[in-house]
Design a protein around this motif. Structure first.
Motif, mmCIF file in Angstrom:
data_model
loop_
_atom_site.group_PDB
_atom_site.id
_atom_site.type_symbol
_atom_site.label_atom_id
_atom_site.label_comp_id
_atom_site.label_asym_id
_atom_site.label_seq_id
_atom_site.Cartn_x
_atom_site.Cartn_y
_atom_site.Cartn_z
ATOM 1 N N ARG A 155 -6.129 26.742 40.373
ATOM 2 C CA ARG A 155 -5.203 26.231 41.383
ATOM 3 C C ARG A 155 -4.008 25.560 40.720
ATOM 4 N NH1 ARG A 155 -5.448 25.097 46.774
ATOM 5 N NH2 ARG A 155 -4.278 23.309 47.532
ATOM 6 N N TYR A 156 -2.796 26.024 41.059
ATOM 7 C CA TYR A 156 -1.577 25.380 40.609
ATOM 8 C C TYR A 156 -1.254 24.316 41.644
ATOM 9 C CZ TYR A 156 -0.404 28.671 36.867
ATOM 10 O OH TYR A 156 -0.366 29.395 35.709
ATOM 11 N N GLN A 157 -1.631 23.072 41.353
ATOM 12 C CA GLN A 157 -1.699 22.091 42.424
ATOM 13 C C GLN A 157 -0.605 21.035 42.421
ATOM 14 O OE1 GLN A 157 -5.555 20.378 42.821
ATOM 15 N NE2 GLN A 157 -5.103 19.424 44.771
ATOM 16 N N ASN A 158 -0.391 20.324 41.311
ATOM 17 C CA ASN A 158 0.468 19.150 41.393
ATOM 18 C C ASN A 158 1.859 19.358 40.795
ATOM 19 O OD1 ASN A 158 0.279 18.610 38.511
ATOM 20 N ND2 ASN A 158 -1.816 17.920 38.906
ATOM 21 N N ALA A 184 2.615 33.969 39.397
ATOM 22 C CA ALA A 184 1.406 33.177 39.648
ATOM 23 C C ALA A 184 0.663 33.703 40.871
ATOM 24 C CB ALA A 184 1.778 31.708 39.846
ATOM 25 N N LEU A 185 1.384 34.064 41.922
ATOM 26 C CA LEU A 185 0.749 34.580 43.135
ATOM 27 C C LEU A 185 0.087 35.931 42.888
ATOM 28 C CD1 LEU A 185 3.494 33.649 45.765
ATOM 29 C CD2 LEU A 185 1.263 32.565 45.483
ATOM 30 N N THR A 207 -3.857 30.043 43.300
ATOM 31 C CA THR A 207 -3.534 29.333 44.528
ATOM 32 C C THR A 207 -2.423 28.344 44.225
ATOM 33 O OG1 THR A 207 -5.814 29.538 45.301
ATOM 34 C CG2 THR A 207 -4.424 27.896 46.386
ATOM 35 N N VAL A 208 -1.281 28.555 44.816
ATOM 36 C CA VAL A 208 -0.088 27.753 44.534
ATOM 37 C C VAL A 208 0.179 26.795 45.685
ATOM 38 C CG1 VAL A 208 2.396 27.847 44.171
ATOM 39 C CG2 VAL A 208 0.927 29.554 43.094
ATOM 40 N N THR A 209 0.446 25.538 45.365
ATOM 41 C CA THR A 209 0.760 24.537 46.383
ATOM 42 C C THR A 209 2.255 24.258 46.408
ATOM 43 O OG1 THR A 209 0.525 22.645 44.899
ATOM 44 C CG2 THR A 209 -1.482 23.449 45.986
ATOM 45 N N SER A 210 2.692 23.618 47.482
ATOM 46 C CA SER A 210 4.111 23.276 47.586
ATOM 47 C C SER A 210 4.498 22.234 46.542
ATOM 48 C CB SER A 210 4.425 22.761 48.992
ATOM 49 O OG SER A 210 3.632 21.628 49.305
ATOM 50 N N ALA A 242 -1.001 38.265 47.891
ATOM 51 C CA ALA A 242 -1.975 37.878 46.852
ATOM 52 C C ALA A 242 -2.998 36.890 47.398
ATOM 53 C CB ALA A 242 -1.230 37.262 45.663
ATOM 54 N N VAL A 243 -2.599 35.625 47.524
ATOM 55 C CA VAL A 243 -3.530 34.592 47.945
ATOM 56 C C VAL A 243 -2.866 33.685 48.955
ATOM 57 C CG1 VAL A 243 -4.998 32.698 47.168
ATOM 58 C CG2 VAL A 243 -4.612 34.641 45.670
ATOM 59 N N THR A 244 -3.565 33.265 49.954
ATOM 60 C CA THR A 244 -3.012 32.337 50.924
ATOM 61 C C THR A 244 -3.197 30.933 50.441
ATOM 62 O OG1 THR A 244 -3.596 33.876 52.693
ATOM 63 C CG2 THR A 244 -3.117 31.597 53.332
ATOM 64 N N VAL A 245 -2.125 30.110 50.603
ATOM 65 C CA VAL A 245 -2.205 28.726 50.138
ATOM 66 C C VAL A 245 -3.229 27.968 50.972
ATOM 67 C CG1 VAL A 245 -0.925 26.588 49.916
ATOM 68 C CG2 VAL A 245 0.172 28.746 49.376
#
Length: 240
Positions: A7-10, A123-124, A129-132, A237-240
């Motif tokens: 997860r690409y989170q912060n 990344a997607l 999983t990419v966050t805002s 790809a993936v839903t956030v």
């Protein structure tokens, strides 16, 4: 843990992912600042252009048109057409940020560039999983680097009276070429097949449009068609 589940989170991780782009922006932004100084822009004007236009292609076009004394309306219209591709880029990643607030999405779309878009979509497509927050870190780091690089170019531009002599006017083209080569070197899977489709669409449309319009309009049209093909052929790809 599989890479696809990472997860690409912060915000901090977004800045880390932006490091290669930041290094590229230092060079291309410096070149833009030097060219802007060469056409008579003050340091304040260079700062405002880098903050408000925030587009390498647009800023080089502005300098070129100022150098030949083009009217303001022509400059605005040309820059608008060249950067119209950002609408398609933002549209293609909209599904991944539907749960965000309007203000957050405005920030994401406003600071999205070709380079940050490339990092984001890579990344997607890798299934991350990419966050805002991560995307904001990516965008803001690139934005601030671009402004600083433009200022440095403007400050030192007075010592470089002929930027073309050092190839600084070619810096943007070189950066886009590097980004394209990076995409070609990726594993020959769906991503590369999509890249070839986009490349084919750009080449064919460019050849056709060159017979119907001027070279400048043909390049703009081929760019928009390439973005459209890329958007339509991209697989979710993936839903956030």
């Amino acid at each position: 843990m599989e890479i696809g589940n990472r997860r690409y989170q912060n915000f901090r991780e977004g800045i880390q992912a932006c490091v290669p782009t930041m290094l590229g922006y230092l060079g291309i932004g410096f070149a833009a600042g030097v060219v802007e100084k060469g056409v008579g822009m003050s340091l304040l004007e260079s700062l405002l252009v880098s903050m408000l236009v925030y587009a390498g292609s647009g800023q080089f076009i502005i300098c070129g048109l100022l150098a030949i004394g083009a009217p303001t309306s022509s400059i605005i219209f040309t820059v608008f057409l060249v950067n119209l591709r950002h609408f398609l880029m933002s549209l293609s990643v909209t599904p991944y940020f539907r749960g965000n607030s309007l203000l957050s999405n405005i920030g994401l779309g406003t600071l999205l560039t070709d380079e940050s878009y490339g990092v984001l979509t890579t990344a997607l497509q890798e299934g991350r999983t990419v966050t805002s927050a991560w995307t904001h870190g990516l965008n803001v780091a690139a934005y601030l680097t671009w402004i600083v690089a433009n200022l440095l170019g403007g400050l030192l531009g007075q010592f470089i009276p002929n930027p073309e002599r050092f190839g600084l006017d070619f810096a943007l083209t070189a950066m886009f070429l590097g980004l394209w080569l990076f995409q070609v070197e990726l594993p020959l899977k769906k991503r590369t097949r999509q890249s070839l489709k986009v490349l084919g669409a750009v080449i064919v449309s460019l050849l056709v449009l060159m017979r119907l319009a001027t070279g400048e309009l043909a390049v703009i049209g081929a760019t928009l068609i390439g973005c459209l093909v890329g958007t339509l052929t991209a697989e979710k790809a993936v839903t956030v």
